[in-house]
Write a protein that holds these residues in place. Structure first.
Motif, PDB file in Angstrom:
ATOM      1  N   TYR A   1       7.953  11.251   1.778  1.00 48.67           N
ATOM      2  CA  TYR A   1       6.906  11.642   2.648  1.00 48.67           C
ATOM      3  C   TYR A   1       7.934  12.511   3.755  1.00 48.67           C
ATOM      4  CZ  TYR A   1       4.365  11.495   7.014  1.00 48.67           C
ATOM      5  OH  TYR A   1       3.818  11.872   8.334  1.00 48.67           O
TER       6      TYR A   1
ATOM      7  N   PHE B   1       8.076   6.223  -1.849  1.00 46.76           N
ATOM      8  CA  PHE B   1       6.823   6.811  -1.178  1.00 46.76           C
ATOM      9  C   PHE B   1       7.386   7.391   0.113  1.00 46.76           C
ATOM     10  CE2 PHE B   1       2.779   8.120  -0.744  1.00 46.76           C
ATOM     11  CZ  PHE B   1       2.207   7.900   0.838  1.00 46.76           C
TER      12      PHE B   1
ATOM     13  N   VAL C   1       7.055   6.507  -7.225  1.00 47.34           N
ATOM     14  CA  VAL C   1       5.684   6.409  -6.500  1.00 47.34           C
ATOM     15  C   VAL C   1       4.519   5.929  -7.520  1.00 47.34           C
ATOM     16  CG1 VAL C   1       3.722   7.374  -5.066  1.00 47.34           C
ATOM     17  CG2 VAL C   1       6.319   7.801  -4.392  1.00 47.34           C
TER      18      VAL C   1
ATOM     19  N   TRP D   1      -0.220   9.084  -3.056  1.00 51.77           N
ATOM     20  CA  TRP D   1       0.131   7.553  -3.590  1.00 51.77           C
ATOM     21  C   TRP D   1      -0.826   7.006  -4.820  1.00 51.77           C
ATOM     22  CZ3 TRP D   1       3.522   3.805  -2.904  1.00 51.77           C
ATOM     23  CH2 TRP D   1       2.862   2.600  -3.241  1.00 51.77           C
TER      24      TRP D   1
END
Length: 193
Positions: free
Chosen positions: A29, A25, A17, A62
């Motif tokens: 998540y 990412f 990321v 992020w």
């Protein structure tokens, strides 16, 4: 999966990321959002506030994955700290008089987070509608899915999405429009089934 295996996987995803890998990412998540949402919900007690904090937290993750230092904290601890700070910021915005015994609260929450047992919130997290949307999203091409996720989950404008993906704005607008059309068609089919 053991805690060591999970930490190794999460460290690897955070490193990717940090290099702006949107697929990593999404995996990060998927692997952590249910627990982090449950954590935010325990602080905020309102689903809509917890959802907002989770979104803000993942934007922060992020943007700051490159600053993660594995020698200072386990990945989940680092992400939990971000969620905790965002949740407390939200509480301050909502009600300036809230007082929380942070030391006791943090200990209880960290123990709950370290448990590998599924929580009731994990079961509730994916309603039928959310499952249908996740299924339809998974059927989109990777970059189309990424453009839609940046626009809608992270509330970025088309030009911001274009900047993130290093693509022309016209391409991004087309991908989002086509992606939404495909989502609508897919969801319609699932409703009719």
């Amino acid at each position: 999966m053991s805690n060591d295996d999970l930490n190794t996987q999460l460290r690897s995803l955070l490193a990717a990321v940090a290099r702006r890998d949107a697929i990593a990412f999404r995996s990060l998540y998927d692997a952590t959002s249910a627990k982090l949402f449950g954590f935010a919900l325990r602080i905020l007690m309102k689903r809509e506030l917890a959802e907002e904090v989770l979104q803000e937290s993942f934007v922060n993750i992020w943007n700051n994955a490159g600053s993660y230092n594995q020698s200072l904290a386990a990945p989940m601890t680092w992400m939990t700290t971000i969620v905790r700070n965002k949740a407390f910021d939200m509480l301050r915005r909502v009600d300036d008089t809230v007082e929380i015994d942070a030391d006791t609260f943090d200990k209880d929450v960290m123990e709950a987070l370290e448990s590998t047992a599924p929580t009731p919130i994990d079961a509730l997290q994916m309603s039928g509608d959310a499952k249908a949307l996740a299924h339809c999203l998974s059927r989109l091409e990777g970059l189309h899915r990424q453009a839609i996720a940046l626009a809608f989950y992270h509330d970025l404008s088309h030009s911001e999405v274009a900047e993130q993906l290093k693509l022309p704005i016209g391409t991004v607008k087309t991908w989002i429009r086509r992606g939404l059309e495909r989502l609508r068609t897919c969801l319609s089919r699932l409703e009719g089934a």
